[in-house]
Design a protein around this motif. Structure first.
Motif, short mmCIF file in Angstrom:
data_model
loop_
_atom_site.label_atom_id
_atom_site.label_comp_id
_atom_site.label_asym_id
_atom_site.label_seq_id
_atom_site.Cartn_x
_atom_site.Cartn_y
_atom_site.Cartn_z
N THR A 183 -43.16 15.45 -2.10
CA THR A 183 -41.82 15.62 -2.69
C THR A 183 -41.86 16.43 -3.98
O THR A 183 -40.81 16.73 -4.56
CB THR A 183 -41.18 14.25 -2.98
N LEU A 184 -43.08 16.79 -4.39
CA LEU A 184 -43.21 17.67 -5.56
C LEU A 184 -43.05 19.13 -5.13
O LEU A 184 -43.80 20.01 -5.54
CB LEU A 184 -44.58 17.47 -6.22
N CYS A 185 -42.03 19.39 -4.34
CA CYS A 185 -41.85 20.71 -3.76
C CYS A 185 -40.86 21.52 -4.57
O CYS A 185 -40.22 21.02 -5.50
CB CYS A 185 -41.39 20.59 -2.31
N GLY A 186 -40.70 22.77 -4.19
CA GLY A 186 -39.74 23.63 -4.86
C GLY A 186 -40.04 23.76 -6.34
O GLY A 186 -41.16 24.03 -6.76
N GLU A 187 -39.02 23.54 -7.16
CA GLU A 187 -39.17 23.69 -8.61
C GLU A 187 -39.96 22.55 -9.23
O GLU A 187 -40.40 22.66 -10.38
CB GLU A 187 -37.78 23.76 -9.26
N GLU A 188 -40.15 21.44 -8.51
CA GLU A 188 -40.94 20.35 -9.05
C GLU A 188 -42.42 20.74 -9.20
O GLU A 188 -43.09 20.29 -10.13
CB GLU A 188 -40.83 19.11 -8.14
N TRP A 189 -42.90 21.57 -8.29
CA TRP A 189 -44.32 21.90 -8.32
C TRP A 189 -44.71 22.67 -9.58
O TRP A 189 -45.70 22.30 -10.24
CB TRP A 189 -44.71 22.68 -7.06
N PRO A 190 -43.98 23.73 -9.98
CA PRO A 190 -44.34 24.37 -11.26
C PRO A 190 -44.28 23.41 -12.43
O PRO A 190 -45.10 23.49 -13.35
CB PRO A 190 -43.30 25.49 -11.39
N ALA A 191 -43.33 22.49 -12.42
CA ALA A 191 -43.24 21.51 -13.50
C ALA A 191 -44.47 20.60 -13.50
O ALA A 191 -45.02 20.28 -14.56
CB ALA A 191 -41.96 20.68 -13.37
N ALA A 192 -44.90 20.19 -12.30
CA ALA A 192 -46.10 19.35 -12.21
C ALA A 192 -47.34 20.11 -12.69
O ALA A 192 -48.20 19.56 -13.40
CB ALA A 192 -46.29 18.87 -10.77
N ARG A 193 -47.45 21.39 -12.33
CA ARG A 193 -48.60 22.19 -12.77
C ARG A 193 -48.62 22.34 -14.29
O ARG A 193 -49.69 22.24 -14.92
CB ARG A 193 -48.57 23.57 -12.12
N ARG A 194 -47.46 22.60 -14.87
CA ARG A 194 -47.42 22.75 -16.33
C ARG A 194 -47.80 21.45 -17.02
O ARG A 194 -48.48 21.46 -18.05
CB ARG A 194 -46.02 23.21 -16.76
N ALA A 195 -47.36 20.31 -16.45
CA ALA A 195 -47.75 19.03 -17.02
C ALA A 195 -49.25 18.82 -16.88
O ALA A 195 -49.91 18.31 -17.80
CB ALA A 195 -46.98 17.90 -16.34
N GLY A 196 -49.81 19.22 -15.72
CA GLY A 196 -51.25 19.10 -15.54
C GLY A 196 -52.02 19.94 -16.52
O GLY A 196 -53.08 19.53 -17.02
N ASP A 197 -51.52 21.13 -16.84
CA ASP A 197 -52.19 21.98 -17.82
C ASP A 197 -52.18 21.36 -19.21
O ASP A 197 -53.02 21.71 -20.06
CB ASP A 197 -51.50 23.36 -17.87
N LEU A 198 -51.23 20.44 -19.46
CA LEU A 198 -51.19 19.74 -20.74
C LEU A 198 -52.09 18.51 -20.75
O LEU A 198 -52.16 17.80 -21.77
CB LEU A 198 -49.75 19.29 -21.04
N GLY A 199 -52.79 18.25 -19.65
CA GLY A 199 -53.72 17.13 -19.59
C GLY A 199 -53.21 15.90 -18.89
O GLY A 199 -53.87 14.86 -18.90
N TYR A 200 -52.04 16.01 -18.26
CA TYR A 200 -51.50 14.84 -17.58
C TYR A 200 -52.13 14.67 -16.20
O TYR A 200 -52.45 15.64 -15.51
CB TYR A 200 -49.98 14.97 -17.40
N LEU A 201 -52.27 13.43 -15.80
CA LEU A 201 -52.63 13.05 -14.44
C LEU A 201 -51.32 12.72 -13.73
O LEU A 201 -50.63 11.76 -14.07
CB LEU A 201 -53.54 11.83 -14.45
N VAL A 202 -50.92 13.57 -12.78
CA VAL A 202 -49.63 13.41 -12.11
C VAL A 202 -49.80 12.40 -10.98
O VAL A 202 -50.62 12.59 -10.07
CB VAL A 202 -49.11 14.75 -11.58
N VAL A 203 -49.03 11.32 -11.04
CA VAL A 203 -49.16 10.21 -10.09
C VAL A 203 -47.92 10.14 -9.22
O VAL A 203 -46.80 9.95 -9.72
CB VAL A 203 -49.37 8.88 -10.83
#
Length: 708
Positions: A183-203
């Motif tokens: 469900t991290l599709c579409g515009e959610e995926w770039p947002a998840a990637r940017r959060a991951g680049d900040l050190g977040y573990l996306v759950v």
């Protein structure tokens, strides 16, 4: 507050205070609006423009981002990580914590920052009982639909909130409105990637059809359904271990202590959010109260205007004001540098249909050609008295000393009378209880927008108010432009006082307290010259408002008196205090709140409320114009008056109250005259070239209909 305080410069610091207060309110309301306004919370997930990358679409719910790559992970077999989205909630979070404590297990709470700062006690309990904390963003808004700025603020403010509420930072993040990893599709995926680049573990979470015995990350809500689903999973025999996300993955702890500075910032954030919440509630109540009072005022004006009209249309037989008043009248015209308009004023008075007149012009130390202009009016009814400048009250008292008749009319030197105005003005004095009469003042120079606004204000605010005041027997002001008095009443109250800047209001209140009635005569029409610039308007209204506050304070004891004085005090002073002092002080904050409603809340609802009030105000204005025999076409400028002109008058009230509280005594502010009080008359009626004692009909006279 003493009216005779020291004379010094008006205060300036209150403007900085007002600006600061309005800015604080604006920022707090905008922040509160941002906190409570989600970004597309109902966005449909099936509308994704593109699926997630294959490397992430493994069915595993935990995503790590490093070196431009994504790695996925899941729980070991027979291990279930319990995760709870949203909150902390004062109702359901304690029940969930009780359930976990009863089973001796720990879970991961993905909390919203805005709720964390509101419930720090629950956050401390979550930490104290060994549970893990993750970020659910600050507002729970959809990061895929948010701007980059909002996305950054959602994440950073959540960390600040957690630092202030629980003293921790977290590396765990769950994107709101997502379930499984796909469900991290579409515009959610770039947002998840940017959060991951900040050190977040996306759950994310495992699909509900995955067996708990295979190892799952389960997602529960802070609701009754979430509580029942969690209780059911805790009874599942296929699960040997219930744990947190980071413990189930065997990674380093995702929770670290927050620095002291970050904790302080978090506490400040909590206070700012609480301030915004309190202001929102308070302003909502203020809007309701002011709205009700505004509607009540409009209803009162309409109702009492109707009562006033019915009284005039069906007067009692033998009513004293039906009898003609033929007593001679003294007209007092105080003048200081009034060369531009004094001739038109005298011409209109001499053209009056009233018989026996004495006109006393008091030249109060003019530096222009005022005296010469008066001397050119060769009529024995006009007497010129010169004196050094003492101010308007002093000039009026000088005129009163020269008055030969028992009825005195006071006139501003920029006022042009209708031919029958004096006749109508003095008629109510036939009643033995009436001590003063207010005439009907209209704006003559109304061709420009500022003049039109003042024209509407005079017709709506002044004349409708005066009709209501007469019915309620609490008329607060006989205007200096046109007012009639008994001479013995004026002498009985000590003449015109210079203790306030609103000498006409002060005098009217003194007459009430002396036991006399004050009435309004709408058929006694006079035209006045209104300010032609905003600076002149400000100075005039500032003096009026400040002087009115002085007069109200001076006569405040009227509320405890009996008879006409008590009726005036309790009704008139109460009305002035509520509608002309207190409510305008709230106007800047209300305007900010209205703008907040348009920008942050429901713009359509805010616009509908504003339009509804505008329609009611337009209806009241139309009725007032009709009562005064004015054309309705002036209504086109009313919306602009509400948006611009009225705000200026509200600021005048604030400035006046601040000046009064500071104990500053103002000097008289004289408006520059252009001689445009009545453009219809000044071009037609020249000064009489020869004296015609006792024969006003020898001067050209025009009826109201001809002049219009």
């Amino acid at each position: 507050m003493s009216p005779r305080h020291a004379q010094r410069r008006p205060p300036r610091g209150h403007w900085a205070l007002l600006t600061l207060v309005v800015m604080v309110i604006a920022v707090a309301l905008l922040f509160e609006g941002w906190v409570t306004h989600e970004v597309d919370p109902a966005r449909a997930k099936h509308a994704c423009a593109a699926p997630i990358p294959r490397a992430a679409d493994t069915g595993r719910p935990v995503l790590r981002f490093a070196d431009g790559k994504v790695r996925t992970a899941s729980m070991p077999p027979r291990t279930a990580a319990l995760t709870f989205d949203g909150g902390p909630d004062p109702v359901w979070t304690p029940r969930l914590l009780d359930l976990l404590r009863a089973h001796g297990v720990h879970g991961t709470f993905f909390v919203r920052g805005k709720d964390a700062v509101r419930h720090p006690g629950l956050m401390h309990r979550i930490r104290a009982e060994g549970h893990e904390i993750g970020s659910y963003t600050y507002t729970g808004g959809d990061l895929g639909a948010a701007s980059r700025l909002r996305e950054t603020m959602e994440l950073s403010l959540t960390q600040t909130a957690l630092a202030g509420a629980a003293g921790v930072r977290t590396r765990l993040l769950r994107l709101p409105h997502t379930t499984e990893a796909d469900t991290l599709c579409g515009e959610e995926w770039p947002a998840a990637r940017r959060a991951g680049d900040l050190g977040y573990l996306v759950v994310a979470a495992d699909a509900k059809d995955r067996r708990p015995a295979d190892g799952v990350v389960r997602q529960f809500s802070h609701t009754d359904l979430g509580l029942r689903e969690a209780r059911e999973l805790l009874r599942d025999p296929g699960v040997e271990r219930f744990t947190t996300v980071s413990a189930g993955l065997g990674t380093a702890a995702a929770i670290t202590p927050a620095p002291a500075v970050e904790r302080l910032k978090g506490q400040g954030l909590a206070q700012a959010q609480e301030l915004g919440r309190m202001l929102t509630r308070a302003m909502a109540w203020v809007l309701v109260v002011t709205g009700v009072l505004g509607l009540l005022r409009l209803a009162m004006l309409f109702w009492f205007a109707r009562v006033h009209v019915r009284r005039r249309d069906r007067p009692r037989p033998g009513a004293p004001w039906l009898r003609e008043v033929k007593d001679p009248v003294t007209v007092i015209v105080p003048a200081h540098d009034e060369e531009a308009g004094i001739t038109a004023t005298l011409d209109s008075l001499l053209a009056s249909t009233y018989g026996d007149l004495q006109i006393v012009v008091v030249d109060d130390g003019s530096t222009d050609g005022t005296a010469a202009a008066v001397e050119r009016v060769l009529d024995p009814r006009v007497t010129l008295v010169r004196q050094p400048n003492t101010g308007k009250p002093g000039a009026l008292n000088t005129g009163l000393a020269h008055a030969r008749h028992d009825i005195v009319v006071m006139v501003d030197a920029d006022t042009v009378f209708e031919p029958d105005a004096l006749h109508h003005l003095v008629r109510p004095l036939a009643h033995p209880a009436v001590g003063a009469v207010s005439g009907n003042t209209k704006v003559g120079n109304r061709r420009r927008l500022l003049g039109r606004w003042q024209h509407l204000e005079y017709v709506i605010g002044f004349n409708l108010d005066r009709r209501m005041f007469e019915v309620l027997e609490c008329m607060p002001t006989v205007p200096g432009a046109i007012g009639a008095f008994r001479r013995d009443v004026l002498l009985g109250v000590g003449g015109v006082s210079d203790a306030t800047l609103a000498e006409d209001t002060d005098l009217t209140m003194a007459i009430w307290r002396a036991g006399w009635r004050v009435v309004y005569e709408e058929s006694a029409v006079a035209w006045t010259e209104a300010p032609v610039t905003l600076r002149q308007l400000w100075r005039q209204r500032y003096r009026w408002c400040y002087g009115t506050i002085q007069a109200m304070w001076k006569h405040r004891r009227a509320v405890r008196e009996a008879g006409p004085a008590g009726r005036f005090g309790r009704r008139g002073l109460g009305y002035l205090t509520l509608f002309q002092v207190v409510l305008p002080l709230f106007a800047p904050a209300i305007d900010v709140f209205a703008l907040y409603g348009v920008l942050v809340r429901d713009a359509g609802e805010a616009a509908a409320v504003w339009l509804a009030f505008l329609v009611l105000q337009t209806a009241a204005a139309g009725y007032a114009l009709r009562l005064d025999g004015e054309r309705l076409r002036a209504l086109w400028s009313l919306p602009f008056q509400v948006v611009v002109y009225r705000q200026l008058l509200y600021l005048v009230v604030f400035h006046s109250v601040a000046t009064a509280l500071a104990g500053t005594r103002l000097t008289w502010h004289r408006m520059h005259r252009a001689g445009t009080a009545d453009p219809y008359r000044t071009a037609v009626l020249p000064a009489s070239p020869v004296p015609l004692p006792g024969a006003p009909e020898a001067l050209p006279a025009m009826t109201t209909g001809e002049r219009r």
